[in-house]
Write an enzyme that holds these catalytic residues in place. Structure first.
Site, mmCIF file in Angstrom:
data_model
loop_
_atom_site.group_PDB
_atom_site.id
_atom_site.type_symbol
_atom_site.label_atom_id
_atom_site.label_comp_id
_atom_site.label_asym_id
_atom_site.label_seq_id
_atom_site.Cartn_x
_atom_site.Cartn_y
_atom_site.Cartn_z
ATOM 1 N N TRP A 28 -29.651 -24.753 61.896
ATOM 2 C CA TRP A 28 -28.987 -25.799 62.660
ATOM 3 C C TRP A 28 -27.545 -25.944 62.187
ATOM 4 O O TRP A 28 -27.269 -25.992 60.992
ATOM 5 C CB TRP A 28 -29.751 -27.108 62.480
ATOM 6 C CG TRP A 28 -29.226 -28.265 63.278
ATOM 7 C CD1 TRP A 28 -28.645 -28.216 64.508
ATOM 8 C CD2 TRP A 28 -29.272 -29.635 62.897
ATOM 9 N NE1 TRP A 28 -28.324 -29.478 64.929
ATOM 10 C CE2 TRP A 28 -28.695 -30.378 63.960
ATOM 11 C CE3 TRP A 28 -29.749 -30.319 61.782
ATOM 12 C CZ2 TRP A 28 -28.572 -31.770 63.927
ATOM 13 C CZ3 TRP A 28 -29.636 -31.704 61.749
ATOM 14 C CH2 TRP A 28 -29.052 -32.411 62.814
ATOM 15 N N ASP A 52 -35.680 -19.939 61.137
ATOM 16 C CA ASP A 52 -35.862 -20.928 62.200
ATOM 17 C C ASP A 52 -34.552 -21.127 62.961
ATOM 18 O O ASP A 52 -33.506 -21.377 62.365
ATOM 19 C CB ASP A 52 -36.304 -22.263 61.586
ATOM 20 C CG ASP A 52 -36.539 -23.325 62.643
ATOM 21 O OD1 ASP A 52 -37.693 -23.435 63.104
ATOM 22 O OD2 ASP A 52 -35.584 -24.037 63.013
ATOM 23 N N TYR A 57 -29.177 -24.443 69.280
ATOM 24 C CA TYR A 57 -28.283 -24.170 68.149
ATOM 25 C C TYR A 57 -27.163 -23.208 68.507
ATOM 26 O O TYR A 57 -26.210 -23.064 67.743
ATOM 27 C CB TYR A 57 -29.078 -23.583 66.970
ATOM 28 C CG TYR A 57 -30.146 -24.471 66.399
ATOM 29 C CD1 TYR A 57 -30.307 -25.788 66.806
ATOM 30 C CD2 TYR A 57 -31.019 -23.980 65.437
ATOM 31 C CE1 TYR A 57 -31.314 -26.585 66.284
ATOM 32 C CE2 TYR A 57 -32.016 -24.776 64.896
ATOM 33 C CZ TYR A 57 -32.163 -26.075 65.328
ATOM 34 O OH TYR A 57 -33.160 -26.861 64.791
ATOM 35 N N HIS A 115 -39.010 -28.325 71.658
ATOM 36 C CA HIS A 115 -38.066 -28.921 70.713
ATOM 37 C C HIS A 115 -38.215 -30.436 70.622
ATOM 38 O O HIS A 115 -38.190 -30.999 69.518
ATOM 39 C CB HIS A 115 -36.640 -28.548 71.117
ATOM 40 C CG HIS A 115 -35.677 -28.579 69.977
ATOM 41 N ND1 HIS A 115 -34.527 -27.816 69.947
ATOM 42 C CD2 HIS A 115 -35.661 -29.279 68.816
ATOM 43 C CE1 HIS A 115 -33.869 -28.032 68.813
ATOM 44 N NE2 HIS A 115 -34.536 -28.933 68.131
ATOM 45 N N SER A 145 -42.393 -30.029 68.226
ATOM 46 C CA SER A 145 -41.424 -30.576 67.282
ATOM 47 C C SER A 145 -41.106 -32.018 67.661
ATOM 48 O O SER A 145 -40.974 -32.330 68.852
ATOM 49 C CB SER A 145 -40.146 -29.729 67.280
ATOM 50 O OG SER A 145 -39.231 -30.175 66.309
ATOM 51 N N ASN A 146 -41.023 -32.871 66.664
ATOM 52 C CA ASN A 146 -40.710 -34.291 66.853
ATOM 53 C C ASN A 146 -41.789 -35.018 67.642
ATOM 54 O O ASN A 146 -41.503 -36.006 68.335
ATOM 55 C CB ASN A 146 -39.345 -34.436 67.553
ATOM 56 C CG ASN A 146 -38.216 -33.850 66.735
ATOM 57 O OD1 ASN A 146 -37.932 -34.298 65.634
ATOM 58 N ND2 ASN A 146 -37.575 -32.803 67.267
ATOM 59 N N PRO A 195 -35.050 -31.136 55.139
ATOM 60 C CA PRO A 195 -35.903 -31.480 53.991
ATOM 61 C C PRO A 195 -35.128 -32.028 52.801
ATOM 62 O O PRO A 195 -35.741 -32.501 51.841
ATOM 63 C CB PRO A 195 -36.561 -30.135 53.643
ATOM 64 C CG PRO A 195 -35.575 -29.106 54.090
ATOM 65 C CD PRO A 195 -34.981 -29.672 55.343
ATOM 66 N N ILE A 243 -28.526 -20.655 49.189
ATOM 67 C CA ILE A 243 -29.704 -19.885 49.606
ATOM 68 C C ILE A 243 -30.572 -19.553 48.395
ATOM 69 O O ILE A 243 -31.797 -19.727 48.419
ATOM 70 C CB ILE A 243 -29.261 -18.602 50.342
ATOM 71 C CG1 ILE A 243 -28.686 -18.969 51.728
ATOM 72 C CG2 ILE A 243 -30.420 -17.618 50.491
ATOM 73 C CD1 ILE A 243 -28.018 -17.815 52.442
ATOM 74 N N ASN A 246 -32.209 -22.799 46.740
ATOM 75 C CA ASN A 246 -33.405 -23.234 47.461
ATOM 76 C C ASN A 246 -34.583 -22.302 47.197
ATOM 77 O O ASN A 246 -35.723 -22.755 47.022
ATOM 78 C CB ASN A 246 -33.121 -23.301 48.962
ATOM 79 C CG ASN A 246 -32.148 -24.406 49.326
ATOM 80 O OD1 ASN A 246 -31.945 -25.359 48.565
ATOM 81 N ND2 ASN A 246 -31.533 -24.287 50.491
#
Length: 281
Positions: A28, A52, A57, A115, A145-146, A195, A243, A246
């Protein structure tokens, strides 16, 4: 134990939730084509196997370029995209998904999400189109999603293809226990976007204390907590350092008292809150 130094961390196998690698790369707002492709390549060659993206996007082509450039076989990559809320009428689902596949340069995606349950979304009609794509082999799995618990329940009931994931905002400042419980009831994996609360976890004293205790970043603490709760995380990262940092969260094992301290956080912060979000209806 603490995580390895991300500069020396060797890629290791990532745990999975069902077939979904539990740590992925979110894209995103990664709209610079060259940067996006390079981020994807770097992540995959670091060890990530879950990427993802979404129609909204505006980077599916760059994501496809990054996958193609990486020294990793396409078959090893779990690739997800999402159908935008203006494209959820049945014919639009079919047409725009094929366009997404063309932009990504793939024959199929591993997971296709609705989405948002908004605008042109109709549970029976939209998910029937998703099931058609599943039957044609253009998508390996259906996701939402959502979705709130009641919307998830309806989707599971009406969709002929199995729904494997619900992607929602989830982090220590928005733990969503009721939603996680609903997903467990329906055997649906929880995938966490944002997250790190879009940076909010870096400023929270509890997360800071746990990070200092283990000599790791606050990002690693948040990602390890999600993994501890069987939640898939897809943090966005563009630079090599982020990257790898994480990725290093996979080596962090939180102590029971760490988990308890995070569970005791009562601050709440939703960072993605559009008017059409189902919780605003």
């Amino acid at each position: 134990m603490g995580a390895d130094d991300p500069d020396t961390l060797e890629p290791t196998a990532c745990p999975t939730a069902g077939d979904i690698p539990m740590l992925g790369l979110g894209t995103w707002e990664n709209t610079d084509a060259d940067q996006c492709a390079e981020s994807i390549r770097t992540a995959l060659e670091t060890g990530y196997r879950h990427i993802d993206t979404a129609q909204a996007y505006d980077n599916e082509a760059a994501v496809g370029d990054g996958i193609a450039a990486a020294d990793v076989d396409r078959e090893e990559v779990f690739l997800a995209t999402k159908v935008w809320l203006s494209n959820l009428a049945p014919d639009d689902v079919l047409e725009t998904t094929r366009e997404s596949l063309d932009r990504l340069g793939v024959d199929a995606v591993d997971l296709l999400y609705v989405h948002w349950p908004a605008k042109t979304y109709d549970a029976e009609e939209t998910l029937a189109a998703f099931s058609d794509l599943y039957d044609e082999g253009l998508i390996e799995n259906v996701g939402v999603s959502n979705f709130l618990p009641e919307q998830l329940e309806t989707a599971v009931e009406v969709c002929d293809a199995p729904i494997v994931a619900n992607q929602v905002e989830l982090h220590p400042l928005l733990p969503q226990p009721e939603l996680r419980e609903a997903c467990e009831v329906h055997d649906v994996e929880v995938v966490a976007y944002s997250p790190l609360a879009r940076g909010g976890v870096f400023d929270h004293p509890t997360i800071q204390e746990i990070a200092a205790k283990h000599d790791v970043s606050e990002a690693q603490v948040s990602l390890a907590w999600l993994r501890e709760n069987d939640v898939v995380a897809i943090p966005k990262a563009t630079g090599v350092d982020h990257i790898r940092d994480n990725w290093a969260s996979l080596s962090l094992e939180l102590d029971p008292e760490d988990v308890a301290a995070i569970e005791a956080i009562d601050d709440r912060e939703r960072t993605v809150d559009p008017d059409f979000g189902p919780w605003n209806q």
